[in-house]
Scaffold this motif. Sequence first.
Motif, mmCIF file in Angstrom:
data_model
loop_
_atom_site.group_PDB
_atom_site.id
_atom_site.type_symbol
_atom_site.label_atom_id
_atom_site.label_comp_id
_atom_site.label_asym_id
_atom_site.label_seq_id
_atom_site.Cartn_x
_atom_site.Cartn_y
_atom_site.Cartn_z
ATOM 1 N N ALA A 302 1.019 -1.086 0.034
ATOM 2 C CA ALA A 302 -0.134 0.124 0.075
ATOM 3 C C ALA A 302 1.109 1.233 0.037
ATOM 4 C CB ALA A 302 -0.890 0.009 1.299
ATOM 5 N N SER A 303 1.952 1.249 0.800
ATOM 6 C CA SER A 303 2.747 2.245 0.692
ATOM 7 C C SER A 303 3.442 2.646 -0.571
ATOM 8 C CB SER A 303 3.766 2.103 1.862
ATOM 9 O OG SER A 303 4.799 2.977 1.883
ATOM 10 N N SER A 304 3.864 1.436 -0.997
ATOM 11 C CA SER A 304 4.635 1.743 -2.310
ATOM 12 C C SER A 304 3.926 2.102 -3.502
ATOM 13 C CB SER A 304 5.080 0.249 -2.709
ATOM 14 O OG SER A 304 5.436 0.348 -3.861
ATOM 15 N N GLY B 196 5.128 2.155 11.175
ATOM 16 C CA GLY B 196 4.648 2.611 10.168
ATOM 17 C C GLY B 196 5.770 2.465 8.980
ATOM 18 N N GLU B 197 5.265 2.649 7.847
ATOM 19 C CA GLU B 197 6.307 2.338 6.846
ATOM 20 C C GLU B 197 5.928 2.954 5.490
ATOM 21 O OE1 GLU B 197 5.921 -1.970 5.796
ATOM 22 O OE2 GLU B 197 7.518 -1.596 4.033
ATOM 23 N N LEU B 198 6.848 3.693 5.074
ATOM 24 C CA LEU B 198 6.585 4.987 4.154
ATOM 25 C C LEU B 198 7.412 4.857 2.810
ATOM 26 C CD1 LEU B 198 5.900 8.243 5.991
ATOM 27 C CD2 LEU B 198 4.205 6.628 4.645
ATOM 28 N N TYR B 199 7.263 4.932 1.779
ATOM 29 C CA TYR B 199 7.952 5.080 0.684
ATOM 30 C C TYR B 199 8.086 6.683 0.126
ATOM 31 C CZ TYR B 199 8.962 0.279 0.217
ATOM 32 O OH TYR B 199 9.462 -1.013 0.305
ATOM 33 N N GLU B 210 5.879 13.374 6.266
ATOM 34 C CA GLU B 210 6.489 12.238 6.887
ATOM 35 C C GLU B 210 6.766 12.261 8.325
ATOM 36 O OE1 GLU B 210 7.418 13.372 3.715
ATOM 37 O OE2 GLU B 210 6.690 11.970 2.436
ATOM 38 N N ILE B 211 7.256 13.570 8.747
ATOM 39 C CA ILE B 211 7.494 13.722 10.067
ATOM 40 C C ILE B 211 6.319 13.773 10.835
ATOM 41 C CG2 ILE B 211 8.589 15.421 11.480
ATOM 42 C CD1 ILE B 211 10.909 15.785 9.482
ATOM 43 N N ALA B 212 5.321 14.654 10.258
ATOM 44 C CA ALA B 212 4.088 14.626 10.759
ATOM 45 C C ALA B 212 3.578 13.126 11.327
ATOM 46 C CB ALA B 212 3.113 15.472 10.259
#
Lengths: 333, 390
Positions: A302-304, B196-199, B210-212
């Motif tokens: 989902a993130s990707s 959490g996991e972010l691209y 992203e920092i928020a």
Amino acid sequence: MPPSANSEQMTIHRRGRGLAGETIKGRAMSSILIIEQILNGLQFGVMLFLMAAGLTLIFGVMGLINLAHGSLYMVGAFAAAAVAGWTGSFLLALAASLAAAALFGALIELTVIRRLYARDHLDQVLATFALILIFSEATRWVFGSFPLFLNIPEALSGTLTLPGGIEYSRYRLTIILIGLAVAVGLFLLISKTRVGMRIRAGENDREMIGALGVDISILYTLVFALGAALAGLSGALVGAIQSVEVGMGEPVLILAFVVIVIGGIGSIKGALAGAILVGLTDTLGRTMLPWAFAAFMEPSAASSVGSSLASMLIYILMAGVLLFKPTGLFGSA
Amino acid sequence: MQTTKMAKMGLKTLGAATAVALAMAGAAVADGHAKVKVGVITTLTGGGAGLGVDIRDGFLLAVKQSGNDGIEVVVEDDQRKPDVAVQLADKMIQSEKVDILTGIVWSNLALAVVPSATAQGKFYLSPNAGPFQLAGKGCHENYFNVAWQNDNLHEAAGAHASSVGHKNSFILAPNYPAGKDALKGYKRMYSGDLAGELYTKLGQTDYAAEIAQIRASDADSVFFFLPGGMGISFLKQYADSGIDLPVVGPAFSFDQGILQAVGDAALGVQNTSQWNKDIDNAANKAFVETFQAEYGRLPSLYASQGFDTANLIISAMGKADVKDQDAFRAALKEADFASVRGDFKFGNNNHPIQDIYVREVIKEGDVYTNKIISTGLTDHQDVYAAECKL
């Protein structure tokens, strides 16, 4: 090759993953987070406005496409970093960024840009693209390939607690205020002063104001230097929270073009509306899309997917606006 | 019409003949082996130029120190663009006739160049990028990675995060091949949960959004992989956000080239690397000293990788002729050179087996730099080696 220690550890550590997925999916987006993201979008928007205002003014008055606008942004950031390094004063650094960008703006207007007004857009694009390369190489030659240090001034570092318990960066708040102040200032300049009147007249009919005795070449240099100074200011403000490096201007330049196309080329009002719209769309898209996709997808996928789609969002917005208003939101046909 | 065509052809033949003659003249070298021509394609302009400049400088330093005039180096700038890198590689293979290609910083560029270079019978030695596609099923006998497989430093970061007791990490990386390898690598060795996991977008410079999200999460630590200018931006903005969570990361976000631009914001951060300037061996001491004397700055891990890559080529040149591919390949695989990181050998998939250290950012006088505080993983090899048929 026997299976290494890694693969064993891999199976042991797998258990964390499922739990994590559920926490991400289960968490509702809080209103505090949304308000903070709206502020972030606003801050990104006013920063884009500072860039787009100059770009749209130059296009509106002189009919010139200036790709080197991003280089002036870089000049502002480097001037600020250099002066902050020597003097330690952020205010002096900001003043230096305005002065350096305006100076270089006036310089390239007098030497190069002036010869391009009568040419077609392709010539303008080629010549100003050459200016990008010249500025980048010259900057690398003077400052080297490694990023420079420019930090937030002591008085503006840290966070401020806004009503409702939102913790927000003082510096970003300051950028929002400076950007809005510049917007008001530009509005007054253009609608209330003699220079502004000439700028508006220049937008409407270039030949006529020349015929009426206004020294059009001084006006052009002035408008160009003003646009350049705004780009330089934006570069310096952003340089304090980002990396001051060669080539920092080009990604912003692309966004600034998106902004003026959405807002209507030549319109300051359009640049403001377009900038805020792009800022909010980009920031909220980056947060909301991965979160929305997480409702029915595995979190890492989902993130990707969400972030890939989010990076297209402003271009989709631009296409959508152009579909319904081919001249942009505030553009004249 | 006919005559001009003939004249042109005549010229071409003449040109080709001269080229052949020149190449033959160049082939005669003191040690009896043919000259080795190395094409270095790396990022020298635009965002991330610092990385490529360090790789090039490290590489050229080793060539200069070897005093070996049998090695000829051609350097070109890929501007961090895959299409430019592919064009340069074609040019180097077809018109420059290089024997070995190297230099690429970014995984997306490496994936565009390496398979076609090895398919055309050239050696490719990676001084940085190590995407998993080229380490597992896609491994190739002519492809050697002298740095690491992409996952490796992140695996060490994950192991370190677990060992210091982090239980709920927020992780983020750019959305490109190495970013995905990074998060995969971290998760492989990390035993806690994920907050959490972010691209993020490659080249992104504003991380407010992203920092928020980090602030709104219940994370107890942050892991990020953001090389070059992206890392500078993130660290400055993170330090200003007032979030007080401990940060772990790979060396790429804390390398020598960017620490000065980050300043105090990076002090005390723990990060993982296969190299540091305080690794205690003679080769490394000499490298750090001479690099500083030559270029007036401290070397980064990228510079160390460029330096090792050149020394590996030079070591193989002493054992075999590059035209005898099988012998030269075997000579490369022996890795018989004094690596500045200490022990170094290749696994079956031509990727390193090496120690990975945990470092901490410190200030030495006016200069921000790293110091090794422990060994994270010993004799570490990537997990993809098992899938490689070599």
